[in-house]
Write a protein that holds these residues in place. Structure first.
Motif, PDB file in Angstrom:
ATOM      1  N   LEU A 119       4.970  -6.410  -5.169  1.00  0.00           N
ATOM      2  CA  LEU A 119       3.780  -6.417  -4.324  1.00  0.00           C
ATOM      3  C   LEU A 119       3.119  -5.046  -4.470  1.00  0.00           C
ATOM      4  N   PRO A 120       1.797  -4.991  -4.460  1.00  0.00           N
ATOM      5  CA  PRO A 120       1.114  -3.706  -4.707  1.00  0.00           C
ATOM      6  C   PRO A 120       1.301  -2.717  -3.568  1.00  0.00           C
ATOM      7  N   GLN A 121       1.593  -1.481  -3.915  1.00  0.00           N
ATOM      8  CA  GLN A 121       1.761  -0.400  -2.949  1.00  0.00           C
ATOM      9  C   GLN A 121       0.477   0.432  -2.895  1.00  0.00           C
ATOM     10  N   PRO A 122       0.022   0.773  -1.698  1.00  0.00           N
ATOM     11  CA  PRO A 122      -1.207   1.569  -1.589  1.00  0.00           C
ATOM     12  C   PRO A 122      -0.967   3.041  -1.915  1.00  0.00           C
ATOM     13  N   ALA A 123      -2.009   3.758  -2.262  1.00  0.00           N
ATOM     14  CA  ALA A 123      -1.888   5.177  -2.612  1.00  0.00           C
ATOM     15  C   ALA A 123      -1.366   6.002  -1.454  1.00  0.00           C
ATOM     16  N   TRP A 124      -1.694   5.579  -0.222  1.00  0.00           N
ATOM     17  CA  TRP A 124      -1.255   6.376   0.929  1.00  0.00           C
ATOM     18  C   TRP A 124       0.250   6.315   1.177  1.00  0.00           C
ATOM     19  N   PHE A 125       0.967   5.481   0.439  1.00  0.00           N
ATOM     20  CA  PHE A 125       2.435   5.472   0.545  1.00  0.00           C
ATOM     21  C   PHE A 125       3.036   6.813   0.118  1.00  0.00           C
ATOM     22  N   ALA A 126       2.338   7.557  -0.735  1.00  0.00           N
ATOM     23  CA  ALA A 126       2.898   8.801  -1.275  1.00  0.00           C
ATOM     24  C   ALA A 126       3.303   9.759  -0.168  1.00  0.00           C
ATOM     25  N   SER A 127       2.481   9.875   0.870  1.00  0.00           N
ATOM     26  CA  SER A 127       2.770  10.835   1.943  1.00  0.00           C
ATOM     27  C   SER A 127       3.874  10.365   2.868  1.00  0.00           C
ATOM     28  N   SER A 128       4.247   9.083   2.761  1.00  0.00           N
ATOM     29  CA  SER A 128       5.323   8.547   3.596  1.00  0.00           C
ATOM     30  C   SER A 128       6.612   8.319   2.823  1.00  0.00           C
ATOM     31  N   ALA A 129       6.684   8.798   1.603  1.00  0.00           N
ATOM     32  CA  ALA A 129       7.873   8.599   0.776  1.00  0.00           C
ATOM     33  C   ALA A 129       9.085   9.282   1.390  1.00  0.00           C
ATOM     34  N   VAL A 130      10.243   8.735   1.108  1.00  0.00           N
ATOM     35  CA  VAL A 130      11.485   9.279   1.660  1.00  0.00           C
ATOM     36  C   VAL A 130      11.642  10.747   1.313  1.00  0.00           C
TER      37      VAL A 130
END
Length: 548
Positions: free
Chosen positions: A446-457
């Motif tokens: 499923l596609p991940q949005p660009a804003w996931f980067a700041s919430s990465a583990v």
């Protein structure tokens, strides 16, 4: 401090739900797998949970995210092998983490060998009796037996090549089983023993209220069916005789040392009906989704908490607390939207349907409220179920193109909250960079949005003010502070501030309002939260340690 090393560990457990296909991908094919879970065992241990609950990992055509099971005693080859499963159980047990697996007993996949045998065997066969087959109506039987509608939309009946129709409460690829058939009952007892023998500690029972049915003629119309009370005698829902099934299951659970646990997903109409599933002779525990469906509102939270603790005391069970799971809009997003008719959870669905307009979501407010609500939940007696990604403060992903969606409800237009389910099932971000943010070596299913980067583990683990850091501290402290299964309300003089004390003196104070609250006594014993100068900010929860 509660002893989590007993047979009743489940009464106060923090359970982390893993949606395997979206947790971690070890082989780079874009789909999460069992080895991926093994690779993240240290992460789970550092989080501080007591158990993981795995959504279905069985062989499946994925017509409904794995809830269409083709083989109940195996692992989907795309997710691994039984040996991989055994390694995962051993790895989790080594870290003191128990394993709960999903059991889907209401229906199988249409790819299950039983259903394929039923199609080939024809009318009146023993194979067809494992399912619910009926003749059609109309002069030539070309009309369905009733006008009933599937949960996912469309008719609840599907015609097969020889003209008969089979019943499916969910997707057409999920034919309902006939729980009046002794062979069906016996086979699921074998399945429960199969996984228990492999070290599984408990089971989550999918739609536990739907198994048994009374389809004696004449069948009611849809309108008649909808008008019937769900009082134990409804033809399809929450029938009293379902507990005959679970009494057999309970004997299997209790034959192990320690006994295997179970929790029912039972969408029923009253606390009294839910209590039947939580009894010691049935499944032992039942989800309550009351807080999941509630607005961020102190009065509602207090009423729900008090009611559910009373129910737990009456049944001898422990209650469950949950704010998010694989079927609903994430609570960080729900709390950032304006409530719809007093139901923030429904507003989340409407927001997704509208395409996730940014001007309707206050992300900062939603996350702040999510932190406060989660800390309140973790301070309550009973067990808490957490959904993967909430510890990262993830919001719902609405920006998924129609041709990239997977949820059958999206395509069939059903009434289930499933139109939003893909958005909470997007694979987790582990790193700030990479094609799938560290989920795997390649892309994600499923596609991940660009804003996931700041919430990465990796980002949140290095930030002491992150949501992940808050969860780790809260879960660690909870293990130290958790005691007893009661609480005492402390009046605050404000309807928007809740305060309660646990038997050992641990206090939880939650400010649902916007104005600060003066903590008074105990302000110098705050162990988690932020309350400078003894004042509790709005939309914040703090924990106060017992007096020395």
């Amino acid at each position: 401090m509660t002893d989590h090393n007993t047979g009743e560990w489940w009464r106060q457990a923090a359970v982390y739900q893993i949606y395997p296909r979206s947790f971690a991908d070890a082989n780079g094919d874009g789909v999460g797998d069992i080895p991926g879970i093994v690779s993240r065992t240290e992460y789970l241990a550092e989080l501080g949970i007591d158990a993981v609950w795995l959504s279905p990992f069985y062989p499946s055509a994925l017509a409904d995210g794995g809830y269409d099971v083709a083989d109940y005693r195996n692992v989907d080859p795309r997710l691994g092998t039984l040996d991989d499963f055994d390694r995962m159980v051993d790895a989790l047990h080594t870290h003191g983490i128990r394993v709960v697996v999903d059991i889907v007993p209401n229906h199988t996949s249409d790819q299950h060998e039983w259903f394929q045998e039923a199609l080939a065997a024809g009318r009146g066969s023993a194979a067809r009796d494992r399912y619910i087959f009926r003749e059609g109506t109309g002069p030539d039987g070309s009309l369905p037996p009733t006008d009933w509608v599937s949960v996912f939309g469309g008719s609840a009946w599907e015609r097969v090549a020889d003209g008969q129709w089979y019943f499916h409460n969910f997707a057409v690829e999920q034919p309902d089983l006939n729980w009046s058939n002794p062979e069906v009952r016996a086979d699921f007892l074998t399945t429960l023993r199969f996984w228990s023998d492999r070290g599984v500690d408990g089971f989550r029972i999918d739609v536990a209220h739907m198994l048994t049915k009374d389809l004696s003629e004449p069948l009611p119309s849809r309108a008649e069916l909808d008008a019937m009370p769900q009082d134990g005698a409804h033809p399809l829902l929450d029938r009293d005789d379902v507990h005959e099934v679970y009494a057999e299951w309970r004997k299997v659970f209790n034959s192990y040392d320690p006994p295997r646990t179970a929790v029912a997903e039972a969408w029923v109409t009253t606390p009294e009906r839910r209590a039947k599933y939580a009894s010691a002779t049935s499944l032992g525990q039942a989800f309550n989704f009351d807080l999941l469906e509630a607005d961020f509102d102190a009065v509602s939270f207090r009423r729900i908490i008090a009611d559910n603790l009373a129910q737990a005391q009456a049944t001898g069970s422990s209650t469950t607390w949950v704010l998010s799971n694989h079927d609903v809009t994430r609570h960080a997003t729900r709390y950032g939207l304006a409530p719809l008719n007093g139901r923030a959870e429904k507003q989340g669905v409407e927001w997704v349907r509208a395409g996730g307009p940014a001007d309707q979501l206050d992300r900062e407010t939603g996350l702040r409220r999510a932190h406060a609500a989660t800390m309140l939940l973790l301070g309550l007696p009973g067990s808490t179920y957490l959904y993967q990604g909430e510890e990262l403060g993830l919001h719902e992903v609405a920006e998924i193109a129609d041709d990239e969606r997977q949820d059958p409800a999206f395509f069939r237009g059903g009434e289930v909250d499933g139109l939003g389910r893909d958005g909470c099932r997007v694979p987790l971000p582990w790193t700030a960079e990479g094609e799938s943010f560290g989920f795997g070596a390649g892309g994600a299913h499923l596609p991940q949005p660009a804003w996931f980067a700041s919430s990465a583990v990796e980002v949140e683990a290095a930030d002491p003010s992150s949501t992940l850091s808050l969860y780790r501290r809260a879960l660690g402290l909870r293990r130290e502070l958790q005691t007893g299964e009661t609480l005492e309300w402390i009046e605050t003089g404000r309807d928007d501030v809740l305060r309660f004390r646990r038997p050992n003196g641990w206090e939880v104070v939650a400010n649902f309002g916007r104005d600060p609250f003066d903590l008074g006594s105990g302000a110098d014993r705050i162990v988690l939260g932020s309350a400078p100068g003894g004042r509790l900010p709005g939309e914040t929860t703090v924990w106060i340690a017992p007096e020395a």
